[in-house]
Design an enzyme around this catalytic site. Structure first.
Site, PDB file in Angstrom:
ATOM      1  N   LYS A 128       0.841  -1.208   0.000  1.00 42.58           N
ATOM      2  CA  LYS A 128       0.000   0.000   0.000  1.00 42.58           C
ATOM      3  C   LYS A 128       0.870   1.249   0.000  1.00 42.58           C
ATOM      4  O   LYS A 128       2.058   1.183   0.365  1.00 42.58           O
ATOM      5  CB  LYS A 128      -0.919  -0.010   1.228  1.00 42.58           C
ATOM      6  CG  LYS A 128      -0.173   0.075   2.560  1.00 42.58           C
ATOM      7  CD  LYS A 128      -1.089  -0.214   3.755  1.00 42.58           C
ATOM      8  CE  LYS A 128      -0.328  -0.141   5.067  1.00 42.58           C
ATOM      9  NZ  LYS A 128      -1.149  -0.638   6.208  1.00 42.58           N
ATOM     10  N   TYR A 161      17.152  29.750   8.401  1.00 43.90           N
ATOM     11  CA  TYR A 161      16.005  30.531   8.886  1.00 43.90           C
ATOM     12  C   TYR A 161      15.980  30.563  10.403  1.00 43.90           C
ATOM     13  O   TYR A 161      16.216  29.532  11.062  1.00 43.90           O
ATOM     14  CB  TYR A 161      14.694  29.915   8.405  1.00 43.90           C
ATOM     15  CG  TYR A 161      14.420  30.073   6.936  1.00 43.90           C
ATOM     16  CD1 TYR A 161      14.361  31.336   6.347  1.00 43.90           C
ATOM     17  CD2 TYR A 161      14.193  28.956   6.134  1.00 43.90           C
ATOM     18  CE1 TYR A 161      14.085  31.486   4.994  1.00 43.90           C
ATOM     19  CE2 TYR A 161      13.918  29.087   4.785  1.00 43.90           C
ATOM     20  CZ  TYR A 161      13.861  30.353   4.221  1.00 43.90           C
ATOM     21  OH  TYR A 161      13.586  30.479   2.886  1.00 43.90           O
TER      22      TYR A 161
END
Ligand SMILES: *Cc1c(COP(=O)(O)O)cnc(C)c1O
Length: 375
Positions: free
Chosen positions: A44, A261
């Site tokens: 899956k 950042y």
């Protein structure tokens, strides 16, 4: 998916090396752990991000795997096409079962549904009388599956011919949890109503637990792909996926200079930073900022500063030899176990694999470093 490895205009971006020989080794390890059971493969979510087509073909061809599980009918249709005519005897089960609008797809792609309710069972019995199916009972996870009270009516349902009865453990990640035995005993009770059916309770964890959890069919996912199904690492599982990216630039920082950042990393000494082409947009979770590590030329170094969308920075000051632009950094793989990387990134192994982004080039190899195609 980004340009594949055959494409000459390939970006200098991240890739994941998928060792199909290690995949088969894990499949064999699970078979040896549960010798009485048939071993299927749960593919899956695109085989946990690693590519259901190549993974399933390898398991079929080299592992003699004949039973596969996906979640959605559309995944089943795609898998049937990927397996092709020469592997048409593979059984493809669909965990979520059919809706009315899916019935045609089930027929055309020869998919076998997992039936999770009386409603789904009636729909299937009417649409495909006496065709194969798996009946899924909920024995305590309270997720998908029919409640135990519905076992009587389901056993009596005309033109329903389940080949298997299945359930799913809530606490397989901790083999000592008493809920496992409680679920197993509930499962044995409900199975009595379906004397002809084969039984399936376990995923990866149960395959590695004692034989009372094995039954007839095991549904492993994560252990095939190199992850431990337990709350700690498991050395029996070989690494399959190596998540890598090239270094784009190197820079030298003076003490007091910051990285990234928010300027969350501040150099306390002369510091060498390597900037690599991978970020949270590719599946390096931002929660790994300031915590996760990478291997550069075989040596593990810390990340520096906040992970950004397309880039990470590494403190490579401690490396015996300075790396060069173009050298590979490894976020997990042979040098850093998936389990340890997941912990450092603050996620589960499952999530680290399924989070691998669409830009990450999937490259298949047979054995470490040996390039090859999946087909
Ligand atoms: C995902 C899933 C599996 C595979 O679980 P792993 O822990 O990855 O081995 C098996 N059965 C069901 C019902 C699942 O949803």
């Amino acid at each position: 998916m980004r340009a594949s490895s055959e494409n000459e205009n390939r970006d200098q971006g991240p890739w994941v090396e998928i060792d199909l020989a290690a995949l088969i080794a894990n499949y064999e390890t699970l078979k040896r752990a549960a010798p009485g059971a048939t071993m299927s493969a749960v593919v899956k979510c695109d085989a946990y991000g690693l590519g259901a087509a190549d993974i399933s073909r390898a398991l079929y061809d080299k592992g003699a795997c004949r039973e596969f599980f996906v979640t959605y009918p559309s995944e089943g249709v795609a898998l049937r096409a990927a397996l092709g005519e020469k592997r048409r005897d593979a059984t493809i089960y669909v965990f979520n079962g059919p809706e009315e609008t899916d019935i045609a797809a089930f027929g055309e792609a020869k998919l076998t549904p997992v039936l999770n309710s009386i409603e789904q069972a009636s729909l299937w019995a009417k649409a495909s009388p006496n065709a194969s199916s798996i009946l899924h009972f909920d024995t305590g996870i309270n997720r998908l599956g029919a409640p135990l009270e519905d076992a009587g009516p389901l056993a009596a349902m005309k033109e329903l011919a389940p080949t298997h009865v299945m359930s799913h453990l809530a606490c397989g990640s901790d083999p000592s949890d008493p809920k496992n035995a409680a679920q197993r005993d509930e499962f044995l009770e409900v199975a009595k109503l379906f004397p002809g059916a084969r039984l399936s309770l376990s995923a990866s964890a149960g395959a590695l637990m004692d034989a009372s959890y094995h039954f007839d069919l095991i549904r492993p996912g994560i252990a095939l792909y190199g992850g431990s199904p337990f709350e700690k690492d498991d050395a029996r599982i070989a690494p399959v996926a190596s998540f890598k990216a090239p270094i784009l630039q190197l820079r030298e920082l003076a003490p007091g200079e910051t990285v990234g950042y928010g300027a969350t990393f501040c150099a306390t000494r002369k510091t060498r930073i390597a900037v690599a082409a991978v970020g949270y947009g590719d599946g390096a979770p931002i929660t790994g900022s300031g915590r996760a590590q990478s291997a550069v030329n075989g040596v593990v170094v810390p990340l520096a500063g906040r992970i950004s969308m397309d880039l990470i920075c590494l403190d490579v000051t401690g490396l015996p030899a300075a790396p060069a632009a173009g050298d590979a950094v490894e976020l997990f793989g042979a040098g850093i176990r998936l389990f340890d990387a997941a912990e450092a990134f603050g996620v589960h192994s499952y999530e680290l694999l399924t989070g691998l982004g669409a830009r990450v080039d999937r490259r298949y190899v047979w054995g470490p470093g040996e390039a090859g195609s999946g087909e």
